[in-house]
Design a protein around this motif. Structure first.
Motif, short mmCIF file in Angstrom:
data_model
loop_
_atom_site.label_atom_id
_atom_site.label_comp_id
_atom_site.label_asym_id
_atom_site.label_seq_id
_atom_site.Cartn_x
_atom_site.Cartn_y
_atom_site.Cartn_z
N GLN A 1 54.16 28.47 49.51
CA GLN A 1 53.72 27.11 49.83
C GLN A 1 52.83 26.51 48.75
OE1 GLN A 1 53.09 26.21 54.25
NE2 GLN A 1 52.68 28.39 54.22
N ASP A 2 51.88 27.28 48.22
CA ASP A 2 50.91 26.72 47.28
C ASP A 2 51.40 26.72 45.83
OD1 ASP A 2 49.28 26.46 49.46
OD2 ASP A 2 48.11 28.26 49.06
N ILE A 3 52.17 27.76 45.46
CA ILE A 3 52.62 27.87 44.07
C ILE A 3 54.02 27.27 43.88
CG2 ILE A 3 53.01 29.44 42.13
CD1 ILE A 3 50.10 29.28 43.10
N ARG A 4 54.95 27.64 44.78
CA ARG A 4 56.33 27.16 44.65
C ARG A 4 56.63 25.95 45.54
NH1 ARG A 4 58.02 27.82 40.25
NH2 ARG A 4 60.13 27.45 41.04
N HIS A 5 55.65 25.52 46.36
CA HIS A 5 55.73 24.29 47.16
C HIS A 5 56.89 24.31 48.16
CE1 HIS A 5 52.67 22.82 44.47
NE2 HIS A 5 53.46 23.01 43.43
N VAL B 1 40.23 42.42 46.96
CA VAL B 1 40.80 42.57 45.61
C VAL B 1 41.15 41.20 45.03
CG1 VAL B 1 42.76 43.50 44.31
CG2 VAL B 1 41.66 44.89 46.08
N PHE B 2 41.79 40.38 45.82
CA PHE B 2 42.15 39.04 45.37
C PHE B 2 40.90 38.25 44.96
CE2 PHE B 2 42.63 34.53 46.39
CZ PHE B 2 43.78 34.19 45.70
N GLY B 3 39.86 38.33 45.79
CA GLY B 3 38.64 37.58 45.48
C GLY B 3 37.94 38.07 44.23
N SER B 4 37.91 39.41 44.02
CA SER B 4 37.23 39.94 42.84
C SER B 4 37.95 39.53 41.56
CB SER B 4 37.13 41.47 42.94
OG SER B 4 38.42 42.06 42.94
N VAL B 5 39.29 39.49 41.59
CA VAL B 5 40.06 39.10 40.40
C VAL B 5 39.88 37.62 40.11
CG1 VAL B 5 42.39 38.82 39.48
CG2 VAL B 5 41.74 40.94 40.62
N THR B 6 39.95 36.79 41.13
CA THR B 6 39.86 35.34 40.90
C THR B 6 38.45 34.92 40.51
OG1 THR B 6 39.56 35.03 43.31
CG2 THR B 6 41.79 34.77 42.43
N ARG B 7 37.44 35.70 40.89
CA ARG B 7 36.07 35.35 40.49
C ARG B 7 35.80 35.74 39.04
NH1 ARG B 7 34.45 37.67 45.35
NH2 ARG B 7 33.68 39.48 44.21
N SER B 8 36.42 36.85 38.58
CA SER B 8 36.09 37.36 37.25
C SER B 8 37.03 36.88 36.16
CB SER B 8 36.08 38.89 37.27
OG SER B 8 37.36 39.38 37.63
N ALA C 1 46.81 27.61 39.15
CA ALA C 1 47.86 28.41 39.76
C ALA C 1 47.93 29.81 39.15
CB ALA C 1 49.20 27.70 39.61
N GLN C 2 47.74 29.92 37.86
CA GLN C 2 47.82 31.22 37.21
C GLN C 2 46.73 32.16 37.73
OE1 GLN C 2 50.30 32.35 35.05
NE2 GLN C 2 49.26 34.26 35.61
N LEU C 3 45.55 31.62 37.96
CA LEU C 3 44.46 32.42 38.50
C LEU C 3 44.83 32.95 39.89
CD1 LEU C 3 41.53 33.45 38.46
CD2 LEU C 3 40.83 31.22 39.33
N THR C 4 45.42 32.09 40.72
CA THR C 4 45.83 32.51 42.06
C THR C 4 46.87 33.61 42.00
OG1 THR C 4 45.39 30.28 42.92
CG2 THR C 4 46.80 31.70 44.25
#
Length: 474
Positions: free
Chosen positions: A300-304, A424-431, A437-440
């Motif tokens: 939904q968010d990346i490929r709409h 894990v998702f949160g630690s990667v996107t924060r650092s 979109a690439q960050l997500t």
């Protein structure tokens, strides 16, 4: 509904009635499982309508799965003591009323409260579904078939929830995903006392110390991982919750070892195959939740993708899970649990590992379609034997507790797994230094890599199964 109606035990199911009994039980199980994901694809619209914050939105899912998983052990023992059919009917009634309240909710707080109440009803009814199958279908082949179908509902229900949620959200409203439970719940409440046999029960206490320590321990662990996703592992609240959860679970084990009638009879773990099946029913959903939670966001968010397209994207996975459930009753007596569980787990590892290659430009074919096929085939092979292994030789007096432990493993595994993967998702996107979109996607692929590690653990556990043929004794 009167106590006399609930207590009246009908003639044991035979012939066409056995099919009706199985349909009633499986409909309830499917309803309870798909509600863990039916609102998943509707989360953006729920947030818009009820004013959820970005962090609070996850509680629409977590409130249900956490209460469901936390109270399942208590629900299982209550069914053994007070009557499995009674708990099945009362739990379904509570779940149905909560679904109606959730569909009518006009605020974020009311929706979360209704989802938590759904969890209470599900925890009352859930363990009895598996126990009623075990005590109703006493012939070996019929029991294996019924348990395989039950496993298909348990594993495929998550994917079906996404499909149903997508359909209803796109065509009607997100509220319809909750209202749809009402007619099915009412049918179950009316039909079950008439057609579902009530096994003999025994009266005793409910082991409230075990219920309190077990529920709070699991809740504290889930909160710790969820809190770590936003505040990090160095936060005092995160560390305190983690420590409290571990201590409470240790106390829970001590309480269960010393209680005459515990929520979790430790003798259930004396059999090596049954213990391994429990562990894999914990680890498997930890891996699978990444598929449902992160892939719906990717679509939904990346490929709409629209909500409807997102739901139907999971159709191949659901079809394969149900297809394998029809084959496993034929394969299990011939080959035993080990080859099926190992082969299925390896397919799951491959499927989740494939998702670590996603990019912002990945298309449905083959980048999503391929992993969904592998996960559907793998889950059908890996999980269908586990219900049979757990329930095949358990004494009737422990059937509710055994079913409660199995479903607790599934629900707590999925809840805790989601909390870990969000962390894990949160630690990667924060650092990470990238944005947008690439960050997500970077955060999602890191979560998929972690899920692949969980799936790899299921392979190791499956290797411990004995090669004996799994043919349940009546």
């Amino acid at each position: 509904m009167s106590q006399q109606t609930l207590d009246r035990a009908p003639v044991p199911a035979r012939g066409h009635r056995s099919g009706l009994v199985l349909a009633i039980i499986l409909t309830c199980q499917l309803m309870l499982i798909l509600d863990a994901t039916v609102v998943n694809v509707a989360l953006p619209r729920i947030q818009s309508d009820l004013g959820f914050s970005a962090t609070g939105l996850s509680w629409v899912m977590t409130a249900y799965s956490l209460v469901f998983g936390g109270l399942l052990l208590l629900g299982g023992r209550a069914g053994d003591l007070f009557g499995r059919r009674r708990m099945f009917v009362v739990g379904t009634a509570v779940f149905t009323l909560a679904s109606l309240a959730g569909g009518l909710a006009d605020s974020a707080a009311l929706l979360i409260a209704a989802r938590a109440l759904q969890g209470v009803g599900a925890a009352m009814a859930g363990p009895s579904t598996l126990a009623l199958i075990t005590t109703t279908f006493t012939e070996a082949k019929a029991r294996v078939r019924a348990l395989a179908l039950f496993s298909a509902m348990s594993s495929g229900g998550f994917a079906i929830g996404l499909i149903v949620g997508g359909l209803l959200t796109e065509w009607i409203s997100w509220r319809a995903g909750l209202f749809i439970n009402v007619p099915f719940g009412l049918a179950i409440v009316l039909l079950a006392p008439r057609f579902v046999p009530e096994p003999e029960r025994r009266r005793a206490h409910l082991d409230l110390p075990g219920a309190v320590t077990g529920t709070l321990g699991v809740g504290a662990l889930v909160f710790a991982f969820t809190h770590a996703a936003s505040d990090g592992w160095g936060n005092a609240v995160t560390l305190g919750s983690l420590a409290a959860g571990l201590v409470l679970l240790a106390v829970f084990v001590v309480v269960e070892a010393r209680t005459a009638l515990p929520l979790v009879p430790l003798r259930l773990f004396a059999d090596r195959n049954r213990s391994a099946a429990y562990v894999n029913f914990f680890l498997g959903p930890m891996a699978m939740m990444s598929m449902f939670f992160f892939l719906t966001q990717f679509m939904q968010d990346i490929r709409h993708f629209a909500a409807l397209a997102t739901g139907f994207a999971f159709l191949p996975m659901a079809v394969l899970i149900f297809t394998m459930s029809r084959l496993v009753p034929r394969l299990l007596p011939r080959y035993g649990p080990k080859p099926l569980a190992v082969g299925g787990a390896l397919l799951m590892v491959t499927g989740v590992g494939w998702l670590t290659l996603l990019t912002t430009e990945s298309t449905y074919f083959p980048a999503l379609f391929g992993p969904l096929l592998l996960m559907g085939l793998g889950a059908g092979l890996a999980f269908a034997p586990l219900n049979v292994i757990v329930m095949a030789t358990v004494p009737n007096e422990d059937a509710g507790a055994a079913g409660g432990v199995l479903q607790t493993m599934q629900q707590v595994g999925s809840t805790l797994g989601l909390a870990v993967l969000v962390t894990v998702f949160g630690s990667v996107t924060r650092s990470a230094g990238t944005t947008g979109a690439q960050l997500t996607v970077d955060g999602m692929t890191a979560a998929f890599a972690t899920a692949a590690a969980f799936a790899a653990c299921t392979v190791l556990v499956a290797l411990t199964f004995r090669r004996a043929t799994a043919s349940p004794r009546p």
